[in-house]
Motif scaffolding. Structure first.
Motif, PDB file in Angstrom:
ATOM      1  N   HIS A 236     -14.585  15.724   8.233  1.00 24.28           N
ATOM      2  CA  HIS A 236     -16.094  14.563   8.229  1.00 24.28           C
ATOM      3  C   HIS A 236     -14.887  13.271   9.264  1.00 24.28           C
ATOM      4  CE1 HIS A 236     -17.625  16.196   4.167  1.00 24.28           C
ATOM      5  NE2 HIS A 236     -17.958  16.313   5.553  1.00 24.28           N
ATOM      6  N   ASP A 238     -16.364  10.411   9.125  1.00 23.45           N
ATOM      7  CA  ASP A 238     -16.804   9.126   8.811  1.00 23.45           C
ATOM      8  C   ASP A 238     -16.095   7.584   8.469  1.00 23.45           C
ATOM      9  OD1 ASP A 238     -17.218  11.075   6.960  1.00 23.45           O
ATOM     10  OD2 ASP A 238     -19.158  10.064   7.012  1.00 23.45           O
ATOM     11  N   ALA A 239     -14.174   8.786   8.435  1.00 26.47           N
ATOM     12  CA  ALA A 239     -13.441   7.588   8.010  1.00 26.47           C
ATOM     13  C   ALA A 239     -12.320   7.427   8.923  1.00 26.47           C
ATOM     14  CB  ALA A 239     -12.720   8.380   6.500  1.00 26.47           C
ATOM     15  N   ARG A 255      -5.733   8.540  12.956  1.00 26.53           N
ATOM     16  CA  ARG A 255      -5.250   9.789  12.944  1.00 26.53           C
ATOM     17  C   ARG A 255      -6.414   9.804  14.619  1.00 26.53           C
ATOM     18  NH1 ARG A 255     -10.537  10.757   8.044  1.00 26.53           N
ATOM     19  NH2 ARG A 255      -8.069  10.499   6.695  1.00 26.53           N
ATOM     20  N   THR A 296     -11.167  12.216  -1.531  1.00 24.91           N
ATOM     21  CA  THR A 296     -10.650  11.557  -0.671  1.00 24.91           C
ATOM     22  C   THR A 296      -9.437  11.306  -0.315  1.00 24.91           C
ATOM     23  OG1 THR A 296     -11.852  10.019  -1.358  1.00 24.91           O
ATOM     24  CG2 THR A 296     -12.999  10.930  -0.494  1.00 24.91           C
ATOM     25  N   SER A 297      -9.248  10.093   0.490  1.00 30.37           N
ATOM     26  CA  SER A 297      -8.137   9.615   1.186  1.00 30.37           C
ATOM     27  C   SER A 297      -8.788   8.185   1.244  1.00 30.37           C
ATOM     28  CB  SER A 297      -7.982   9.641   2.872  1.00 30.37           C
ATOM     29  OG  SER A 297      -8.926   9.141   3.773  1.00 30.37           O
ATOM     30  N   LEU A 300     -11.088   6.222   3.195  1.00 25.58           N
ATOM     31  CA  LEU A 300     -12.558   5.976   2.797  1.00 25.58           C
ATOM     32  C   LEU A 300     -13.318   4.424   2.635  1.00 25.58           C
ATOM     33  CD1 LEU A 300     -15.029   8.017   1.431  1.00 25.58           C
ATOM     34  CD2 LEU A 300     -14.458   7.661  -0.409  1.00 25.58           C
ATOM     35  N   ASN A 303     -16.030   3.993   5.117  1.00 25.10           N
ATOM     36  CA  ASN A 303     -17.212   5.042   5.852  1.00 25.10           C
ATOM     37  C   ASN A 303     -18.276   3.656   4.553  1.00 25.10           C
ATOM     38  OD1 ASN A 303     -18.942   7.199   3.662  1.00 25.10           O
ATOM     39  ND2 ASN A 303     -17.842   8.048   5.386  1.00 25.10           N
ATOM     40  N   CYS A 349     -21.220   8.516   3.483  1.00 24.29           N
ATOM     41  CA  CYS A 349     -21.639   9.793   3.419  1.00 24.29           C
ATOM     42  C   CYS A 349     -22.897  10.021   2.359  1.00 24.29           C
ATOM     43  CB  CYS A 349     -20.513  10.054   2.404  1.00 24.29           C
ATOM     44  SG  CYS A 349     -18.879  10.323   2.803  1.00 24.29           S
TER      45      CYS A 349
HETATM   46  N1  ABU Z   1     -16.449  12.196   4.554  1.00 23.34           N
HETATM   47  C1  ABU Z   1     -15.478  11.353   4.050  1.00 23.34           C
HETATM   48  C2  ABU Z   1     -13.942  11.256   4.888  1.00 23.34           C
HETATM   49  C3  ABU Z   1     -13.236  10.722   3.528  1.00 23.34           C
HETATM   50  C4  ABU Z   1     -11.820  10.806   4.167  1.00 23.34           C
HETATM   51  O1  ABU Z   1     -11.697  10.963   5.029  1.00 23.34           O
HETATM   52  O2  ABU Z   1     -10.779  10.661   3.251  1.00 23.34           O
END
Ligand code: ABU
Length: 357
Positions: A236, A238-239, A255, A296-297, A300, A303, A349
């Protein structure tokens, strides 16, 4: 918190979303009832989930009841907050995920990609999610699809037996990701709209055939571009990216680099800002009353959901980020969401934009 149930929205006369920041008019907000830990082959859990919780990702393992209860209250509160801002809100059906062997209705962003007037159902890599959209959002999609101006693309069933792990189970170190490219696989949350450009990433749940499948189904004039992301645990986008308004985006500096973003014409002349407050997941959990982040990390925090007109919904405990956003001219609406975080995501999310205009 007292639960007041949000009134189901009137059916939108259309579906249209071309970016992540235009005024939000109509949205789906997830439902947490009966959520269970998702499960998959061990190499997928190892690739994507925090090591200290790996044991929990097994069949028929409900999330702790107090977390599910709290998450459902938070989602109801979020729905009411959006209604108070004039947004038409839809909720998924209540599903017994323990009985169906599924995960949750709380994370609809993973399952539906809206581009222009087209809603594309994800070809999930995780087998326990294959019926998630049908079970929780099938009725809503049928009603939306009855409108001739809306195109709904339902996902094909994966082959049985599935081929996504062929060659990987035998030799887990041989592939960059936890899946191969033998059939289309993607989670919609690996993509974001920037006008006619959709920015996406390959990940442990999204492969090249999945990207080609989306390109085939988006309305003409839309093009998918893949971002160069440095994250072996990717699942994903979106973070990683947070566009606040046309021309201003926050990015996750662990990232992506500004240089990699600048390779995309969609960000020409944009101000790209590295997210300024990097924290450990333990620090985040302590600051939010010890609710575990099972899935999750700490990222978030990014997000969040932009409502348009420089308005944004942010977790009420994220004080530094709230102040930073206000300094950037955003109006911040604060809402509790720490229990939803435990189930796998935050405001982005937990929602699907149906109309942004
Ligand atoms: N879908 C949320 C991703 C969260 C994260 O990268 O920790």
């Amino acid at each position: 918190m007292t639960t007041i149930v949000a009134k189901h929205g009137n059916f939108p006369s259309n579906v249209t979303a071309n970016n992540e920041w235009a005024p939000l008019r109509s949205v789906i907000i997830g439902r947490a009832d009966n959520s269970c830990f998702p499960y998959e082959a061990p190499h997928m859990i190892e690739a994507t989930m925090p090591p200290r919780f790996h044991e929990a990702f097994k069949p028929a393992n409900p999330f702790p009841p107090e977390i599910v209860r709290g998450a459902e209250e938070e989602l109801g509160n979020f729905a009411l907050l959006l209604q108070s801002q004039g947004v038409n809100v839809f909720r998924p059906a209540k599903v017994d995920w323990l009985q169906t062997g599924g995960y949750t209705g709380a994370m609809p962003r993973d399952g539906l990609l809206v581009v222009g007037n087209t809603i594309i159902e994800s070809c999930f890599a995780w087998k326990c999610r294959v019926d998630e959209v049908a079970n929780s959002l099938g009725n809503l999609l049928s009603k939306l699809g009855a409108n001739p101006s809306v195109k709904v693309v339902r996902a094909p069933r994966p082959p049985s037996p599935d081929t996504l792990y062929n060659g990987i189970l035998e030799d887990p170190g041989s592939h960059e990701w936890a899946i191969n490219n033998s059939r289309p696989a993607f989670d919609a949350a690996d993509f974001m709209r920037f006008g006619s450009t959709i920015i996406g990433q390959l990940s442990n749940v999204t492969n090249m055939k999945g990207v080609e499948y989306i390109q085939l189904h988006v309305p003409s004039g839309y093009k998918i571009e893949l971002l160069d992301v440095n994250d072996p645990h990717a699942m994903h986008i979106d973070a990683t990216l947070l566009p606040l308004r046309q021309g201003l985006m926050v990015y996750n500096p662990l990232r992506v680099t500004e240089e990699s973003l600048r390779r995309h014409a969609a960000f020409k002349d944009w101000e790209l800002v590295s997210y300024p407050f990097v924290k450990s997941v333990q620090a985040v959990e302590e600051a939010t009353g010890g609710v575990p982040r099972f899935m999750t990390s700490a990222w978030l925090v990014m997000n969040v959901l932009v409502l348009g007109h420089d308005k944004i919904v942010v977790e009420e405990q994220d004080h530094e980020f709230v102040k930073w956003l206000e300094g950037r001219g955003m109006e911040v609406l604060k809402a509790p969401f720490r229990n939803v975080h435990a189930i796998g995501g935050s405001f982005h999310c937990a929602s699907v934009d149906l109309v942004r205009s």
